[in-house]
Design a protein around this motif. Structure first.
Motif, PDB file in Angstrom:
ATOM      1  N   ASN A  97       0.889  -1.239  -0.004  1.00 16.37           N
ATOM      2  CA  ASN A  97      -0.010  -0.074  -0.045  1.00 16.37           C
ATOM      3  C   ASN A  97       0.900   1.252  -0.049  1.00 16.37           C
ATOM      4  OD1 ASN A  97      -2.394   1.443  -0.108  1.00 16.37           O
ATOM      5  ND2 ASN A  97      -2.581   1.538   2.076  1.00 16.37           N
ATOM      6  N   VAL A  98       1.757   1.259  -1.096  1.00 20.01           N
ATOM      7  CA  VAL A  98       2.989   2.375  -1.004  1.00 20.01           C
ATOM      8  C   VAL A  98       2.774   3.012  -2.515  1.00 20.01           C
ATOM      9  CG1 VAL A  98       5.177   2.944  -0.958  1.00 20.01           C
ATOM     10  CG2 VAL A  98       4.267   1.581   0.633  1.00 20.01           C
ATOM     11  N   MET A  99       2.897   4.207  -2.559  1.00 18.18           N
ATOM     12  CA  MET A  99       2.897   4.700  -3.951  1.00 18.18           C
ATOM     13  C   MET A  99       3.949   5.863  -3.985  1.00 18.18           C
ATOM     14  SD  MET A  99      -0.189   7.138  -5.373  1.00 18.18           S
ATOM     15  CE  MET A  99      -1.550   5.731  -5.751  1.00 18.18           C
ATOM     16  N   PHE A 100       4.430   5.786  -5.234  1.00 21.67           N
ATOM     17  CA  PHE A 100       5.582   6.754  -5.731  1.00 21.67           C
ATOM     18  C   PHE A 100       4.792   7.808  -6.526  1.00 21.67           C
ATOM     19  CE2 PHE A 100       7.252   2.659  -4.380  1.00 21.67           C
ATOM     20  CZ  PHE A 100       8.785   2.885  -3.923  1.00 21.67           C
ATOM     21  N   THR A 101       4.902   8.941  -6.201  1.00 26.19           N
ATOM     22  CA  THR A 101       4.057   9.992  -6.724  1.00 26.19           C
ATOM     23  C   THR A 101       4.586  10.874  -7.973  1.00 26.19           C
ATOM     24  OG1 THR A 101       4.219  11.544  -5.082  1.00 26.19           O
ATOM     25  CG2 THR A 101       2.327   9.951  -5.002  1.00 26.19           C
ATOM     26  N   GLY A 102       5.986  10.751  -8.008  1.00 27.71           N
ATOM     27  CA  GLY A 102       6.361  11.919  -8.726  1.00 27.71           C
ATOM     28  C   GLY A 102       6.083  13.350  -8.086  1.00 27.71           C
ATOM     29  N   ASP A 103       6.149  14.253  -9.037  1.00 32.64           N
ATOM     30  CA  ASP A 103       5.937  15.609  -8.380  1.00 32.64           C
ATOM     31  C   ASP A 103       4.731  16.001  -8.229  1.00 32.64           C
ATOM     32  OD1 ASP A 103       8.581  16.659  -8.079  1.00 32.64           O
ATOM     33  OD2 ASP A 103       9.028  16.445 -10.420  1.00 32.64           O
ATOM     34  N   ILE A 104       3.651  15.195  -8.208  1.00 33.91           N
ATOM     35  CA  ILE A 104       2.146  15.462  -7.703  1.00 33.91           C
ATOM     36  C   ILE A 104       2.152  15.828  -6.460  1.00 33.91           C
ATOM     37  CG2 ILE A 104      -0.125  14.624  -7.815  1.00 33.91           C
ATOM     38  CD1 ILE A 104       0.838  12.653 -10.078  1.00 33.91           C
ATOM     39  N   VAL A 105       2.838  15.024  -5.596  1.00 34.37           N
ATOM     40  CA  VAL A 105       2.954  15.407  -4.065  1.00 34.37           C
ATOM     41  C   VAL A 105       4.424  15.603  -3.858  1.00 34.37           C
ATOM     42  CG1 VAL A 105       2.616  14.369  -1.910  1.00 34.37           C
ATOM     43  CG2 VAL A 105       1.353  13.642  -3.613  1.00 34.37           C
ATOM     44  N   GLU A 106       4.605  16.834  -2.875  1.00 34.22           N
ATOM     45  CA  GLU A 106       5.927  17.405  -2.555  1.00 34.22           C
ATOM     46  C   GLU A 106       5.529  17.281  -0.859  1.00 34.22           C
ATOM     47  OE1 GLU A 106       7.660  17.137  -4.851  1.00 34.22           O
ATOM     48  OE2 GLU A 106       7.600  18.633  -6.419  1.00 34.22           O
ATOM     49  N   TYR A 107       6.839  17.488  -0.135  1.00 29.30           N
ATOM     50  CA  TYR A 107       6.918  17.686   1.152  1.00 29.30           C
ATOM     51  C   TYR A 107       7.847  18.595   1.424  1.00 29.30           C
ATOM     52  CZ  TYR A 107       6.707  16.219   6.143  1.00 29.30           C
ATOM     53  OH  TYR A 107       6.869  16.500   7.553  1.00 29.30           O
ATOM     54  N   HIS A 108       7.566  19.856   2.266  1.00 33.18           N
ATOM     55  CA  HIS A 108       8.299  20.930   2.554  1.00 33.18           C
ATOM     56  C   HIS A 108       9.174  21.149   1.139  1.00 33.18           C
ATOM     57  CE1 HIS A 108       7.302  21.294   6.887  1.00 33.18           C
ATOM     58  NE2 HIS A 108       6.852  20.075   6.894  1.00 33.18           N
ATOM     59  N   SER A 109       8.752  21.046   0.350  1.00 28.15           N
ATOM     60  CA  SER A 109       9.366  21.686  -1.133  1.00 28.15           C
ATOM     61  C   SER A 109       8.358  22.286  -1.759  1.00 28.15           C
ATOM     62  CB  SER A 109       9.864  20.721  -1.714  1.00 28.15           C
ATOM     63  OG  SER A 109      10.414  21.125  -2.898  1.00 28.15           O
ATOM     64  N   ALA A 110       8.572  23.439  -2.462  1.00 25.60           N
ATOM     65  CA  ALA A 110       7.792  23.860  -3.515  1.00 25.60           C
ATOM     66  C   ALA A 110       7.389  23.112  -4.571  1.00 25.60           C
ATOM     67  CB  ALA A 110       8.488  25.381  -3.903  1.00 25.60           C
ATOM     68  N   CYS A 111       6.295  23.362  -5.099  1.00 23.45           N
ATOM     69  CA  CYS A 111       5.884  22.706  -6.210  1.00 23.45           C
ATOM     70  C   CYS A 111       6.394  23.392  -7.337  1.00 23.45           C
ATOM     71  CB  CYS A 111       4.232  22.660  -6.294  1.00 23.45           C
ATOM     72  SG  CYS A 111       3.652  21.780  -5.017  1.00 23.45           S
ATOM     73  N   TYR A 112       6.812  22.634  -8.531  1.00 23.76           N
ATOM     74  CA  TYR A 112       7.133  23.364  -9.720  1.00 23.76           C
ATOM     75  C   TYR A 112       6.135  23.416 -10.459  1.00 23.76           C
ATOM     76  CZ  TYR A 112       8.714  24.906 -14.354  1.00 23.76           C
ATOM     77  OH  TYR A 112       9.106  25.164 -15.389  1.00 23.76           O
ATOM     78  N   CYS A 113       5.229  24.698 -10.796  1.00 26.86           N
ATOM     79  CA  CYS A 113       4.043  24.652 -11.661  1.00 26.86           C
ATOM     80  C   CYS A 113       4.203  25.167 -13.151  1.00 26.86           C
ATOM     81  CB  CYS A 113       3.106  25.227 -10.885  1.00 26.86           C
ATOM     82  SG  CYS A 113       2.760  25.073  -9.035  1.00 26.86           S
ATOM     83  N   GLY A 114       5.552  25.462 -13.490  1.00 26.44           N
ATOM     84  CA  GLY A 114       5.664  26.298 -14.608  1.00 26.44           C
ATOM     85  C   GLY A 114       4.976  25.267 -15.911  1.00 26.44           C
ATOM     86  N   ASP A 115       4.831  24.010 -15.635  1.00 24.85           N
ATOM     87  CA  ASP A 115       4.017  23.260 -16.773  1.00 24.85           C
ATOM     88  C   ASP A 115       2.827  22.635 -16.343  1.00 24.85           C
ATOM     89  OD1 ASP A 115       6.257  23.481 -18.850  1.00 24.85           O
ATOM     90  OD2 ASP A 115       7.359  22.527 -17.282  1.00 24.85           O
ATOM     91  N   GLY A 116       2.427  23.314 -15.172  1.00 25.74           N
ATOM     92  CA  GLY A 116       1.095  22.530 -14.223  1.00 25.74           C
ATOM     93  C   GLY A 116      -0.108  22.748 -14.660  1.00 25.74           C
ATOM     94  N   HIS A 117      -1.116  22.261 -14.176  1.00 23.00           N
ATOM     95  CA  HIS A 117      -2.435  22.328 -14.464  1.00 23.00           C
ATOM     96  C   HIS A 117      -3.123  22.713 -12.970  1.00 23.00           C
ATOM     97  CE1 HIS A 117      -2.599  21.380 -18.777  1.00 23.00           C
ATOM     98  NE2 HIS A 117      -1.520  20.740 -18.249  1.00 23.00           N
ATOM     99  N   PHE A 118      -3.331  23.976 -12.527  1.00 23.33           N
ATOM    100  CA  PHE A 118      -3.612  24.293 -11.402  1.00 23.33           C
ATOM    101  C   PHE A 118      -5.157  23.995 -10.959  1.00 23.33           C
ATOM    102  CE2 PHE A 118      -0.503  27.277 -12.144  1.00 23.33           C
ATOM    103  CZ  PHE A 118       0.330  27.486 -10.921  1.00 23.33           C
TER     104      PHE A 118
END
Length: 316
Positions: free
Chosen positions: A176-197
């Motif tokens: 029951n473990v997931m590797f999310t890539g940059d969808i989830v961050e922890y105490h790090s800013a999200c890079y949203c330059g190519d994102g979909h807010f």
């Protein structure tokens, strides 16, 4: 330009951690630098996100060899960004998985993204001369692909647009473990330059619905236990919407990009200024949120030239 991007001055080496987040599941983390996941099956190893260069990927391989001598057979790339994919050749994997949408983005903007990221964040491209070229998947899918590594099953899934239009996650049901890539961050800013807010919070809720025991996020510490998992999902959603809302009000009211920047800083600095890569992400996040608020659904391609023009506009 009155000053360089914050990332260009970030030259200090980061402390590496290698954390077991489930049976034979590991998170390679480095104080806000891009993370890599490691899934050990019965007869092989799967990598989730490859690092920016073969030299950096070899640091991951060194950690893997402290816990297993099984061959590295698979690489999963959660999205197309250069800092995630260009180290893939180091692993010698026979299969490289990516969503079909992410592959199309490599075709459309992979070289431009490489050039842009190289200029923004030189430390993450140590040994860049060893990169053989753009990384191409050997297998793609649209919604879901299941990989069996002996008795261990890994579900690769597209759950919705977020950090990019082609983000995927890797879910390991037996732990029951997931590797999310940059969808989830922890105490790090999200890079949203190519994102979909507008889509990102809904995609986070799709992840929350799994009621996970652990997550390896895109950046920041490994998240073990439902408390840390839900805190990270909450803080990621808060970051995304705290960024978008004030910018959207300015953009839709006819304000300038610089006014949107000021509004974003007023809302986000008190909450997120101490997050890793916050200053690096901020100008790109403002520019993308401004575009999305004006109805530009597909993020414009970042180039080194566009980076500079945007930064000069924000410097006033």
């Amino acid at each position: 330009m009155t000053k360089q991007f914050a990332s260009a001055g970030d030259l200090a080496e980061k402390k590496i951690s290698f954390t077991e987040i489930g049976r034979d599941l590991w998170a390679f983390t480095a104080e806000g630098d891009p993370n890599t996941g490691v899934i050990i099956g019965d007869d092989a190893v799967m990598i989730v996100d490859a690092q920016a260069t073969p030299r950096l990927a070899n640091k991951v391989i060194e950690k893997i060899r402290t816990v297993t001598d099984k061959p590295i057979k698979y690489v999963v790339l959660t999205h197309y960004h250069a800092v995630r994919v260009l180290g893939a050749s180091a692993y010698g994997a026979s299969e490289i998985f990516m969503s079909e949408k992410a592959r199309s983005m490599v075709v459309e903007r992979g070289q431009e993204d490489w050039d842009s990221e190289f200029g923004r964040f030189p430390r993450l491209f140590q040994g860049h001369e060893s990169i053989p070229g753009l990384t191409w998947p050997t297998m793609t899918f649209n919604d879901r692909l299941t990989v069996h590594m002996g008795k261990r099953r890994i579900d690769l899934m597209f759950l919705g647009r977020a950090h990019t239009a082609g983000d995927i996650v890797a879910y390991v049901p037996d732990e029951n473990v997931m590797f999310t890539g940059d969808i989830v961050e922890y105490h790090s800013a999200c890079y949203c330059g190519d994102g979909h807010f507008s889509d990102w919070p809904m995609t986070l809720e799709e992840i929350r619905a799994f009621d996970l025991d652990a997550i390896a996020p895109g950046r920041g510490d490994a998240l073990v236990g439902s408390g840390m998992v839900n805190d990270a999902i909450d803080s990621t959603a808060d970051f995304v919407m705290s960024t978008y809302r004030p910018i959207a009000r300015v953009a839709q009211g006819g304000g300038s990009l610089k006014e949107a920047w000021d509004a974003c800083r007023a809302a986000c600095d008190p909450k997120f200024a101490d997050y890793a890569i916050y200053e690096h992400c901020l100008p790109f996040n403002v520019a993308r949120a401004y575009d999305e608020a004006l109805g530009i659904d597909t993020p414009r391609i970042w180039t080194a030239e566009r980076d500079k023009a945007m930064w000069e506009a924000l410097q006033g």
